[in-house]
Scaffold this active site. Sequence first.
Site, PDB file in Angstrom:
ATOM      1  N   ASN A 154     -19.339  36.182   7.051  1.00 48.47           N
ATOM      2  CA  ASN A 154     -20.113  37.416   7.236  1.00 48.47           C
ATOM      3  C   ASN A 154     -20.824  37.503   8.579  1.00 48.47           C
ATOM      4  O   ASN A 154     -21.104  38.592   9.061  1.00 48.47           O
ATOM      5  CB  ASN A 154     -21.130  37.559   6.102  1.00 48.47           C
ATOM      6  CG  ASN A 154     -21.988  36.324   5.931  1.00 48.47           C
ATOM      7  OD1 ASN A 154     -21.483  35.204   5.931  1.00 48.47           O
ATOM      8  ND2 ASN A 154     -23.277  36.519   5.799  1.00 48.47           N
ATOM      9  N   CYS A 328     -36.196  34.908  13.426  1.00 52.10           N
ATOM     10  CA  CYS A 328     -37.375  35.758  13.500  1.00 52.10           C
ATOM     11  C   CYS A 328     -37.191  37.093  12.810  1.00 52.10           C
ATOM     12  O   CYS A 328     -38.136  37.825  12.597  1.00 52.10           O
ATOM     13  CB  CYS A 328     -37.751  35.964  14.943  1.00 52.10           C
ATOM     14  SG  CYS A 328     -38.088  34.400  15.727  1.00 52.10           S
TER      15      CYS A 328
END
Lengths: 396, 126
Positions: A154, A328
């Site tokens: 993916n 992040c």
Amino acid sequence: MTHRIYFDNSATTPVRKEVVDEIMPFLTELGGNPSSRHYEGRVVRTAVEAARAKVAAALNADPAEIYFNSCASEGNNTVLRGYMLGLGKNTKKNHIITTAVEHPSIFNTAAALEKEGFEVTYLPVDGKGNLNLDDLRKAIKENTGLISTMFVNNEIGNIYPVEEIGKIAREHNILFHVDAVQAVGKIPVDVKKIGCDFLTVSAHKFYGLKGVGSLFVKRGRVLKNLLTGGHQEKGKRPGTENVVGIIGMGKAIELAVAELDEEAKRVAALRDHLEQRVLAEIPYTRVVGDPSHRVPTLSNISFRFVEGEGILLKLDTEGIAVSTGSACSSSDLKASHVITALNGDPEEAHSSIRFSLGKHSTLEDVDYTVDTLKSTISLLRSFSPIYDEFVNSDKH
Amino acid sequence: MNYTEKVMDHFLHPRNVGKIENPNAIGKVGNPACGDIIEIFLRINPEGIIEDISFETFGCGAAIATSSMTTEMVKGKHIDEALKVTRDIVAEELGGLPAEKMHCSNLASEALHKAINEYKAKYGLK
């Protein structure tokens, strides 16, 4: 809203119009329960079974081998946990082989099984994200009972050699599960050619609805239920069927397979154009993954010296949706285990952006994105301390 | 939680970016493995006033926004005042940060403190 460019089709796709048209009568007039014997129920049952036949045809399976469920995470959990529950106290086949680059629904489920006393081997990948089949052969042991690998990754789009893996599994009498979520609609998926026992599919990756998927279970194979309840899906998956999801999935997969050849060529040309322009026009960029074994829709590029979330946010304000393997942007703050598995370099994981194109993508979208990227990257680099350090050293 | 408007404003229009000329105090924190590196440059005058300040940051939106905010908050202030600026105050000033961003991406005040403390040590200030 102004024109948005959606390059996050690997996360999910918008529902296509033909699917909306197909499900509309079942949202408005035809509201029966497919388990009911009256007219209202029978009409819906007929449509659900027609959808099952379409999913089966798309995967070269028998309709009796297709079980609808809520999503691929459920499908993947059903295979791993259903296999474990089926073993019970028998520990002779309690070793599972999977890879280091699986989706969290496999990765975290395998980890949960380890806590239950299962043994799991995570096959490593090389710098391009590819598996070495010798590693697989070596990992097979007396007690190996199941191999579970993805067809397409993916994050980087790599296509894994599931036919070869299937052959190895059969030679050793090991069950084989394929997570085909990122493959359907992008490359041909044929359960007979692959030679798998289980195969997971999710509708929202090919312009169907969210909240519906299917699991192929080869005739004769048995998995323990995760849920107890009614007789639905031949008693294997209780709960009233997600009727519109299922009917929409049938339509979506039928169209995805019919359009595959032409659409793959079109999107690959766009993706290649995007990649070639980025690599030529933005310095210190590189493709993550293996360009020679990839789905046509995806490009993962690392932009050295800048952090992925910064790129994502900046592109978003310019009307472009992409995703990142950067820690992040995720709430667990871990860098992508997939990209880290490639070369052990967390900096690359922090700096990589996934562009996943789809049926709505155009050449104008690609060119606008590259132009926007050029200014975005140069802006973010202009105050990156590691870029500063790099240009002021002798290394470059 | 998503970023507040103020965070986005500081991310999209960061203040005091780059390197000022002739800094006399520099503080750097973070590492690339965790995804954030922040470097703060200051020019402090003999009275202890921060005459100029700037930053360079490799990091997410929160890291860039908190760097920008921190420099803006202490510019023109005395170094002892600047030392009172903590990550919590910076986050508050930005209208809040997502919980997971509070620690790893809110390091600018630490870089600032590091720079000032080294400066003080160098000149024998208390």
